[in-house]
Scaffold this motif. Structure first.
Motif, PDB file in Angstrom:
ATOM      1  N   ALA A   1      17.688  57.404  21.096  1.00  0.00           N
ATOM      2  CA  ALA A   1      16.647  56.527  20.560  1.00  0.00           C
ATOM      3  C   ALA A   1      15.651  56.083  21.624  1.00  0.00           C
ATOM      4  O   ALA A   1      14.503  55.769  21.313  1.00  0.00           O
ATOM      5  N   ASP A   2      16.084  56.042  22.874  1.00  0.00           N
ATOM      6  CA  ASP A   2      15.205  55.596  23.960  1.00  0.00           C
ATOM      7  C   ASP A   2      15.460  56.487  25.162  1.00  0.00           C
ATOM      8  O   ASP A   2      16.399  56.264  25.922  1.00  0.00           O
TER       9      ASP A   2
ATOM     10  N   SER B   1      13.652  59.253  28.317  1.00  0.00           N
ATOM     11  CA  SER B   1      12.494  59.716  29.091  1.00  0.00           C
ATOM     12  C   SER B   1      12.527  61.235  29.168  1.00  0.00           C
ATOM     13  O   SER B   1      13.587  61.831  29.387  1.00  0.00           O
TER      14      SER B   1
ATOM     15  N   THR C   1       9.529  61.558  11.689  1.00  0.00           N
ATOM     16  CA  THR C   1       8.090  61.344  11.747  1.00  0.00           C
ATOM     17  C   THR C   1       7.755  60.843  13.146  1.00  0.00           C
ATOM     18  O   THR C   1       8.283  59.814  13.585  1.00  0.00           O
ATOM     19  N   PHE C   2       6.883  61.570  13.847  1.00  0.00           N
ATOM     20  CA  PHE C   2       6.470  61.190  15.194  1.00  0.00           C
ATOM     21  C   PHE C   2       5.080  60.573  15.132  1.00  0.00           C
ATOM     22  O   PHE C   2       4.182  61.102  14.465  1.00  0.00           O
ATOM     23  N   THR C   3       4.919  59.462  15.812  1.00  0.00           N
ATOM     24  CA  THR C   3       3.634  58.765  15.815  1.00  0.00           C
ATOM     25  C   THR C   3       3.259  58.379  17.240  1.00  0.00           C
ATOM     26  O   THR C   3       4.106  58.300  18.133  1.00  0.00           O
ATOM     27  N   GLY C   4       1.972  58.135  17.442  1.00  0.00           N
ATOM     28  CA  GLY C   4       1.478  57.732  18.751  1.00  0.00           C
ATOM     29  C   GLY C   4      -0.038  57.793  18.754  1.00  0.00           C
ATOM     30  O   GLY C   4      -0.681  58.057  17.727  1.00  0.00           O
TER      31      GLY C   4
ATOM     32  N   ASN D   1       3.547  57.434  25.308  1.00  0.00           N
ATOM     33  CA  ASN D   1       4.641  56.899  24.497  1.00  0.00           C
ATOM     34  C   ASN D   1       4.548  57.498  23.105  1.00  0.00           C
ATOM     35  O   ASN D   1       3.523  57.354  22.430  1.00  0.00           O
ATOM     36  N   ILE D   2       5.599  58.165  22.696  1.00  0.00           N
ATOM     37  CA  ILE D   2       5.651  58.781  21.370  1.00  0.00           C
ATOM     38  C   ILE D   2       6.806  58.146  20.610  1.00  0.00           C
ATOM     39  O   ILE D   2       7.962  58.188  21.059  1.00  0.00           O
ATOM     40  N   ASN D   3       6.495  57.553  19.482  1.00  0.00           N
ATOM     41  CA  ASN D   3       7.518  56.928  18.647  1.00  0.00           C
ATOM     42  C   ASN D   3       7.985  57.917  17.586  1.00  0.00           C
ATOM     43  O   ASN D   3       7.246  58.822  17.189  1.00  0.00           O
ATOM     44  N   PHE D   4       9.199  57.717  17.115  1.00  0.00           N
ATOM     45  CA  PHE D   4       9.668  58.553  16.000  1.00  0.00           C
ATOM     46  C   PHE D   4      10.526  57.731  15.056  1.00  0.00           C
ATOM     47  O   PHE D   4      11.141  56.747  15.453  1.00  0.00           O
ATOM     48  N   ARG D   5      10.524  58.139  13.811  1.00  0.00           N
ATOM     49  CA  ARG D   5      11.293  57.459  12.769  1.00  0.00           C
ATOM     50  C   ARG D   5      12.192  58.466  12.079  1.00  0.00           C
ATOM     51  O   ARG D   5      11.783  59.572  11.752  1.00  0.00           O
TER      52      ARG D   5
END
Length: 211
Positions: free
Chosen positions: A72-73, A75, A131-134, A203-207
Motif C-alpha cells: 500500500a505504501d 517506493s 484505479t491509478f490517479t495522480g 506520487n501515484i495513488n491507486f485504489r
C-alpha cells in the motif's frame, strides 16, 4: 446474692451490685457483637446490590481481499535512464515491476465483465481492479507528471504489458482464493517537447476495487 426455693426451682431474690455489673457488661458485649454482625451484613448486602450490564454489539462481515501494508505504501526506483535512450516520443526506460500483494481473498463468485466480446466470470474466484490517479503529464494525460525534469512522463502497465490509463479503472483480474499478487510496471516514457535531464519524482495513488 440470696436464693428462695419454690418447689424445685430457684428464684433470684437479690443481686449484688457486682453481679448486676457483670450482667450489664455481658449484655453490652453481646449487643456490640450483634451490631458488628448486622453492620457487616448490611455493608455486604450494599456491595452486592450494585450490579451493572455491558451491552456488547458488533457486526460480523465477510471480508474481501486485504492489501498488504508494504504494497500500500512503497517506493519504486526507476534507476538511471540516459537521454540517448529516449530520443523519440514513446521511447521508454526499463519496465520496473510493482507487485501488489493481497491476503485472505475469499472463495466467492465474481461479477461478469466483457472484454473483446467475451464474458469473463468465475463462480469460485473473486475479481478486483485498480484505479491509478495522480497529476497528469501536460502533453499526455495518460501519463503521470514527473516533477523535476521535462520531456518525460511515467507510464503504468499491467501484467500483460498493456497501458493503464491514469484516472481510469483497469481491467478486472481474477484472483486465487487465499493469497495472491497482482503485478504492474512503471516506466519513464518520452513525451513531446524539450528533454531536460535531472532527478525526478512523482506520487501515484491507486485504489483497489472489488468486482
Amino acid at each position: 446474692m440470696k436464693n428462695i426455693l419454690i418447689g424445685n426451682h430457684k428464684v433470684i431474690k437479690h443481686l449484688s451490685i457486682t453481679g448486676w455489673a457483670k450482667i450489664n457488661t455481658c449484655v453490652l458485649v453481646a449487643a456490640a457483637l450483634c451490631s458488628t454482625v448486622v453492620s457487616a451484613a448490611s455493608e455486604e448486602d450494599s456491595r452486592e446490590s450494585h450490579f451493572g450490564v455491558l451491552h456488547v454489539y458488533g457486526t460480523l462481515t465477510e471480508s474481501a481481499c486485504r492489501l498488504n501494508m508494504a504494497s500500500a505504501d512503497q517506493s519504486v526506483n526507476l534507476g538511471n535512464t540516459a537521454t540517448a535512450d529516449l530520443k523519440n516520443v514513446g521511447d521508454h526506460s526499463v519496465l520496473v515491476p510493482v507487485p501488489l500483494y493481497l491476503h485472505d481473498c475469499l472463495r466467492t463468485s465474481s461479477s461478469q465483465y466483457i472484454e473483446n466480446n467475451n464474458v469473463a466470470w468465475s463462480a469460485h474466484q473473486p475479481a478486483v481492479s485498480f484505479t491509478f490517479t495522480g497529476i497528469g503529464e501536460p502533453t499526455n494525460p495518460q501519463l503521470a507528471r514527473a516533477e523535476g525534469v521535462k520531456g518525460i512522463g511515467l507510464r503504468i502497465k499491467d501484467a500483460q504489458r498493456n497501458n493503464v490509463i491514469l484516472g481510469q479503472t483497469g481491467k478486472p483480474v481474477l484472483l486465487s482464493p487465499g493469497d495472491d499478487v497482482i503485478l504492474y510496471y512503471v516506466t519513464a516514457e518520452r513525451t513531446r517537447g524539450e528533454l531536460q535531464a535531472g532527478s525526478f519524482s512523482a506520487n501515484i495513488n491507486f485504489r483497489l476495487n472489488y468486482e
